[in-house]
Structures are given as structure tokens and as C-alpha cells.
Design a protein around this motif. Structure first.
Motif, PDB file in Angstrom:
ATOM      1  N   VAL A 199     -31.626 -19.082  17.842  1.00  0.00           N
ATOM      2  CA  VAL A 199     -30.529 -18.886  17.097  1.00  0.00           C
ATOM      3  C   VAL A 199     -29.729 -20.055  16.918  1.00  0.00           C
ATOM      4  O   VAL A 199     -29.091 -20.674  16.010  1.00  0.00           O
ATOM      5  CB  VAL A 199     -29.678 -17.785  17.801  1.00  0.00           C
ATOM      6  N   THR A 200     -29.503 -20.947  18.329  1.00  0.00           N
ATOM      7  CA  THR A 200     -29.114 -22.127  18.142  1.00  0.00           C
ATOM      8  C   THR A 200     -29.489 -23.210  17.182  1.00  0.00           C
ATOM      9  O   THR A 200     -28.819 -23.803  16.666  1.00  0.00           O
ATOM     10  CB  THR A 200     -28.976 -22.938  19.469  1.00  0.00           C
ATOM     11  N   VAL A 201     -30.857 -23.276  17.278  1.00  0.00           N
ATOM     12  CA  VAL A 201     -31.466 -24.320  16.332  1.00  0.00           C
ATOM     13  C   VAL A 201     -31.165 -23.958  14.882  1.00  0.00           C
ATOM     14  O   VAL A 201     -30.825 -24.775  14.221  1.00  0.00           O
ATOM     15  CB  VAL A 201     -32.993 -24.358  16.760  1.00  0.00           C
ATOM     16  N   PHE A 202     -31.193 -22.861  14.492  1.00  0.00           N
ATOM     17  CA  PHE A 202     -31.224 -22.395  13.098  1.00  0.00           C
ATOM     18  C   PHE A 202     -29.752 -22.409  12.739  1.00  0.00           C
ATOM     19  O   PHE A 202     -29.430 -22.626  11.479  1.00  0.00           O
ATOM     20  CB  PHE A 202     -31.784 -20.982  12.816  1.00  0.00           C
ATOM     21  N   HIS A 203     -28.803 -22.151  13.590  1.00  0.00           N
ATOM     22  CA  HIS A 203     -27.575 -22.265  13.174  1.00  0.00           C
ATOM     23  C   HIS A 203     -27.075 -23.871  13.101  1.00  0.00           C
ATOM     24  O   HIS A 203     -26.540 -24.248  12.148  1.00  0.00           O
ATOM     25  CB  HIS A 203     -26.818 -21.703  14.447  1.00  0.00           C
ATOM     26  N   SER A 258     -20.064 -16.177  20.205  1.00  0.00           N
ATOM     27  CA  SER A 258     -19.234 -15.995  18.905  1.00  0.00           C
ATOM     28  C   SER A 258     -19.914 -14.443  18.213  1.00  0.00           C
ATOM     29  O   SER A 258     -20.896 -14.434  18.383  1.00  0.00           O
ATOM     30  CB  SER A 258     -19.250 -17.124  17.978  1.00  0.00           C
ATOM     31  N   CYS A 259     -19.006 -14.196  17.305  1.00  0.00           N
ATOM     32  CA  CYS A 259     -19.298 -12.979  16.475  1.00  0.00           C
ATOM     33  C   CYS A 259     -20.404 -13.292  15.627  1.00  0.00           C
ATOM     34  O   CYS A 259     -21.304 -12.392  15.366  1.00  0.00           O
ATOM     35  CB  CYS A 259     -18.195 -12.319  16.142  1.00  0.00           C
ATOM     36  N   GLU A 260     -20.304 -14.635  15.026  1.00  0.00           N
ATOM     37  CA  GLU A 260     -21.391 -14.937  13.931  1.00  0.00           C
ATOM     38  C   GLU A 260     -22.772 -15.086  14.798  1.00  0.00           C
ATOM     39  O   GLU A 260     -23.724 -14.390  14.055  1.00  0.00           O
ATOM     40  CB  GLU A 260     -21.066 -16.315  13.414  1.00  0.00           C
ATOM     41  N   LEU A 261     -22.915 -15.794  15.760  1.00  0.00           N
ATOM     42  CA  LEU A 261     -24.159 -15.969  16.256  1.00  0.00           C
ATOM     43  C   LEU A 261     -24.563 -14.667  17.209  1.00  0.00           C
ATOM     44  O   LEU A 261     -25.749 -14.291  17.014  1.00  0.00           O
ATOM     45  CB  LEU A 261     -24.132 -17.040  17.386  1.00  0.00           C
ATOM     46  N   SER A 262     -23.669 -13.781  17.375  1.00  0.00           N
ATOM     47  CA  SER A 262     -24.140 -12.510  17.880  1.00  0.00           C
ATOM     48  C   SER A 262     -24.663 -11.464  16.887  1.00  0.00           C
ATOM     49  O   SER A 262     -25.758 -10.880  17.177  1.00  0.00           O
ATOM     50  CB  SER A 262     -22.883 -11.526  18.522  1.00  0.00           C
ATOM     51  N   ALA A 320     -15.727 -34.461   9.206  1.00  0.00           N
ATOM     52  CA  ALA A 320     -15.496 -35.875   8.853  1.00  0.00           C
ATOM     53  C   ALA A 320     -15.560 -36.829  10.021  1.00  0.00           C
ATOM     54  O   ALA A 320     -15.091 -36.656  11.100  1.00  0.00           O
ATOM     55  CB  ALA A 320     -14.251 -36.130   8.233  1.00  0.00           C
ATOM     56  N   ALA A 321     -16.644 -37.891   9.950  1.00  0.00           N
ATOM     57  CA  ALA A 321     -16.429 -38.758  11.239  1.00  0.00           C
ATOM     58  C   ALA A 321     -16.964 -38.211  12.526  1.00  0.00           C
ATOM     59  O   ALA A 321     -16.435 -38.748  13.558  1.00  0.00           O
ATOM     60  CB  ALA A 321     -15.333 -39.806  11.284  1.00  0.00           C
ATOM     61  N   ARG A 322     -17.381 -36.871  12.484  1.00  0.00           N
ATOM     62  CA  ARG A 322     -17.412 -36.274  13.903  1.00  0.00           C
ATOM     63  C   ARG A 322     -19.223 -35.789  13.886  1.00  0.00           C
ATOM     64  O   ARG A 322     -19.469 -35.416  12.698  1.00  0.00           O
ATOM     65  CB  ARG A 322     -16.742 -35.147  13.742  1.00  0.00           C
ATOM     66  N   PRO A 323     -19.732 -35.416  14.878  1.00  0.00           N
ATOM     67  CA  PRO A 323     -20.901 -34.890  14.963  1.00  0.00           C
ATOM     68  C   PRO A 323     -20.777 -33.606  14.659  1.00  0.00           C
ATOM     69  O   PRO A 323     -19.890 -32.847  14.823  1.00  0.00           O
ATOM     70  CB  PRO A 323     -21.397 -35.056  16.386  1.00  0.00           C
ATOM     71  N   VAL A 324     -22.088 -32.788  14.491  1.00  0.00           N
ATOM     72  CA  VAL A 324     -22.097 -31.451  14.350  1.00  0.00           C
ATOM     73  C   VAL A 324     -21.605 -30.779  15.417  1.00  0.00           C
ATOM     74  O   VAL A 324     -22.141 -31.091  16.602  1.00  0.00           O
ATOM     75  CB  VAL A 324     -23.555 -30.714  13.896  1.00  0.00           C
ATOM     76  N   PRO A 325     -20.747 -29.858  15.502  1.00  0.00           N
ATOM     77  CA  PRO A 325     -19.992 -29.148  16.810  1.00  0.00           C
ATOM     78  C   PRO A 325     -21.160 -28.354  17.415  1.00  0.00           C
ATOM     79  O   PRO A 325     -22.159 -27.938  16.765  1.00  0.00           O
ATOM     80  CB  PRO A 325     -19.212 -28.455  16.201  1.00  0.00           C
ATOM     81  N   ALA A 326     -21.213 -28.047  18.822  1.00  0.00           N
ATOM     82  CA  ALA A 326     -21.918 -27.223  19.569  1.00  0.00           C
ATOM     83  C   ALA A 326     -21.841 -25.849  19.147  1.00  0.00           C
ATOM     84  O   ALA A 326     -20.619 -25.525  18.475  1.00  0.00           O
ATOM     85  CB  ALA A 326     -21.653 -27.328  20.851  1.00  0.00           C
ATOM     86  N   PRO A 385     -25.164  -6.012  11.190  1.00  0.00           N
ATOM     87  CA  PRO A 385     -24.182  -6.929  10.377  1.00  0.00           C
ATOM     88  C   PRO A 385     -25.168  -8.223   9.971  1.00  0.00           C
ATOM     89  O   PRO A 385     -26.148  -8.597  10.581  1.00  0.00           O
ATOM     90  CB  PRO A 385     -23.235  -7.467  11.287  1.00  0.00           C
ATOM     91  N   LEU A 386     -24.932  -8.925   9.014  1.00  0.00           N
ATOM     92  CA  LEU A 386     -25.562  -9.863   8.438  1.00  0.00           C
ATOM     93  C   LEU A 386     -24.572 -11.228   8.505  1.00  0.00           C
ATOM     94  O   LEU A 386     -23.244 -10.762   8.064  1.00  0.00           O
ATOM     95  CB  LEU A 386     -25.942  -9.771   6.782  1.00  0.00           C
TER      96      LEU A 386
END
Length: 366
Positions: free
Chosen positions: A108-112, A149-153, A138-144, A305-306
Motif C-alpha cells: 500500500v505504501t509503495v503504490f501510494h 489515514s482513511c485513504e490508505l485504510s 514545491a521544493a519538498r520531497p514526497v511526504p511520507a 470504499p474506493l
């Protein structure tokens, strides 16, 4: 009474998909064009390959996942099951079948993160094309990723439901999908004794030749060829293409394809389909999942949920090198490629292929 005499042992290989199903897939019956379906299949296979690299899985897991992924969408439509969730579920199942397990949270983490990278790449393209604007990262790495979270659940629920759906649709006979052309190609190259053949440049090292054939097989996983032909036929076509690219003369007495129990016409059709990949643009995500999925009309559980659809393509793959593995996808082309069909005499050294292989980096093969 004596027991019945058994016939010769046969390998556990899945039967090819029926020709009528190749022409009328569930996705096309749902009203999706052939071009969109081909693009989404390529997108899903590339996404799966990228996730395999990030998870540090062997290439055999990627091949198993791509085979499961392609087979599943001959049973269910891309409208019913989102291509990203199908790719993630196929990879999760492949890690179990190949006994190289990864946790569901890791997948899940990798695909997200791949989704966030795609969004970041899209924002950067908009900045370069339309001038300075406020970008997402902007000027930042991809956040962890926050697994709580509800989305990853929701992602976890959908991936697990899709994995169960894959098993049901394939009749739990997924073990038949583990026979890959990668297991044949190196044996074929060794049996041809290519190190004893004279090459035009005088180099008799067959390792580059084997790497090129391996890359062609990885590229073929972006197509439905794994559902149309047997693994040994795909391996023979990879040897055929590698010989043309490397300028290597293959044995003609007896014909090398007959030794591998293949038909020349099938080899040419497979080769033309693989070559057609390199003339297409990078695949992009297309949202086909309709709101009806939430009302219980889909094959997934009504309460599942999708996640919100991804509206940006994956970043374009970096230019390939001879040392990198690849991966690729498409539906069988109706017309053969001129470079392959014109080769009437396979024993003669053909001209090298002009296209460069479109690969996804996975490290050197063992």
C-alpha cells in the motif's frame, strides 16, 4: 486389477485465452475502446514493475504479477476494478505464490508513493509549460504515507477484496500461471551454442545477447501475449528479436525454431507485437471506474470504499540501457511489423532493430 497406465508428465501451464475472448474482452463489452484498454493494461503492468523495484523483489515476482494481472482482466472489466487496485492486488498475490512475501502495508505504501510521485511529476510539467505556479510539493520531497489515514485504510480494504476476487475469477488455479518464458530463454540460448557462432563484430560473448532477450521478455509482460501463447513460444520470439538486434546468425540445419517446438508464423506475430510497443507513447492513467461501484453493482463488496481516482500519468520511464531489465504491454497487433515479416530466411543475419527497448530499471539479471 492393475491401475491405468499414466501418460507422459506434462508441465503445469495455463491454457491460452480463447480467441473470441481476445476480441471481445469484458472491458470492450463495457463500452471502452481497444486503444484505451491497451493503454490501461500497459499502465498497470508498468506500475506493477515499478512497485517491484521499490519493494526489492526479484523479476520472477514481477512476471507472475503481470501474468495474473493480464489474465484477471479477461474475466473482469477495467470499468469494474480500477487498474491500480488490480495491479496492487496481483502483486500481493504474486509475492505469496513466489514465496517472497511482502506485508500488505508495504505494498500500500509503495503504490501510494508512486501516485504521489506521479502527481509531483505532473505539477513540475505544468510549471515548465505555463510558468511559475504553486506546486503540490514545491521544493519538498514526497511526504511520507500515513497508514492510519482513511485513504490508505480504504486502499487496504480494496486491495484485499480485489485479491479475493482475482482468486475466485481464476478458479484458484493460479499455480498454473507460474511457468514463465524467463525460465526457458536462458536454456534456449545455452542449447543453441551461440558462443560458437561467428558474429559480425567478432565478439563471441553471449551475455549481452542473453540480456537483450531477457529485456524483450520483460517488455512483453506489458502485452497480453502471456495470455495468448505458451511460455516457450515467447522465449523463442525473444531469441529471434535478440538475434536480429545483435546481428547473430541462428542455426538453420535443422531450423532452430523446430528444435524448440515452435511455429515460425507464431514467432513473427509475437515479435511484431513486441516491436509495436516502442512506437507508442508512455501509457497514462484513464479513470474508468464509475460511481455505480459504490451502489453495489460491481463485483466488489458493496461496502468497499474506493480511493479517489488518480488523474495523472506515471512519469515517463528513463532511457534504457543494455544492463537494465524492462517491462512492457499491448494487445496483439493485427498487422505484422515490416522488419519481421520481411525476414523470409531466418538463417541469414538480419539488420539490427532500429527501436530501442523501453525498460524499467531492475538491476542486472543473475
Amino acid at each position: 486389477s492393475r491401475p491405468a497406465k499414466r501418460g507422459p508428465a506434462t508441465a503445469m501451464v495455463a491454457e491460452p485465452v480463447a480467441p473470441e475472448l481476445l476480441q471481445q474482452t469484458p472491458t470492450r463489452k463495457a463500452g471502452v475502446s481497444c486503444t484505451k484498454e491497451r493503454q490501461l493494461r500497459a499502465y498497470g503492468a508498468e506500475l506493477l514493475q515499478r512497485a517491484t523495484v521499490l519493494l526489492r523483489l526479484p523479476q520472477t515476482v514481477a512476471v507472475s504479477g503481470a501474468t495474473i494481472f493480464q489474465r484477471f482482466y479477461f474475466r473482469r472489466s477495467l470499468v469494474d476494478v480500477d487498474v491500480r487496485m488490480g495491479a496492487a492486488a496481483a502483486l500481493l498475490l504474486a509475492t505469496k505464490l513466489e514465496e517472497d512475501h511482502r506485508r500488505l502495508n508495504d505494498i500500500v505504501t509503495v503504490f501510494h508513493r508512486l501516485q504521489l510521485r506521479a502527481l509531483q511529476a505532473e505539477e513540475q510539467e505544468e510549471v515548465h509549460s505555463s510558468g511559475p505556479t504553486k506546486t503540490l510539493f514545491a521544493a519538498r520531497p514526497v511526504p511520507a504515507s500515513d497508514l492510519n489515514s482513511c485513504e490508505l485504510s480504504a486502499w487496504r480494504q480494496v486491495i484485499m477484496s480485489t485479491e479475493q476476487l482475482i482468486l475466485r475469477e481464476l478458479g484458484f488455479a493460479v499455480a498454473f500461471l507460474l511457468d514463465h518464458p524467463h525460465k526457458y530463454v536462458l536454456q534456449f540460448i545455452k542449447s543453441l551454442q551461440l558462443d560458437q557462432c561467428k558474429r559480425r563484430n567478432g565478439n563471441t560473448n553471449i551475455r549481452p545477447f542473453a540480456q537483450v532477450a531477457w529485456n524483450y521478455l520483460n517488455d512483453s509482460m506489458r502485452t497480453t501475449l502471456c495470455c495468448e501463447y505458451q511460455p516457450h513460444q515467447l522465449a523463442s520470439a525473444a531469441v529471434f528479436l535478440a538475434a536480429r538486434k545483435q546481428g547473430l546468425r541462428l542455426p538453420s540445419k535443422p531450423p532452430w525454431w523446430e528444435i524448440f517446438d515452435c511455429d515460425l508464423a507464431d514467432i513473427r506475430r509475437i515479435a511484431s507485437t513486441i516491436l509495436a510497443l516502442y512506437r507508442r507513447p508512455a501509457p497514462q492513467y484513464i479513470s474508468l471506474v464509475t460511481p455505480l461501484l459504490r451502489s453495489g453493482s460491481s463485483n466488489l463488496p458493496p461496502s468497499t470504499p474506493l480511493p479517489s481516482p488518480l488523474t495523472s500519468p506515471l512519469p515517463a520511464a528513463s532511457p534504457p540501457t543494455p544492463e537494465t531489465d524492462g517491462g512492457s504491454t499491448s494487445i496483439l497487433e493485427s498487422q505484422a511489423t515490416k522488419e519481421v515479416v520481411s525476414c523470409n530466411d531466418i538463417s541469414n543475419p538480419a539488420m539490427p532493430i532500429g527501436e530501442t527497448m523501453w525498460t524499467v530499471m531492475h538491476g542486472p539479471s543473475s
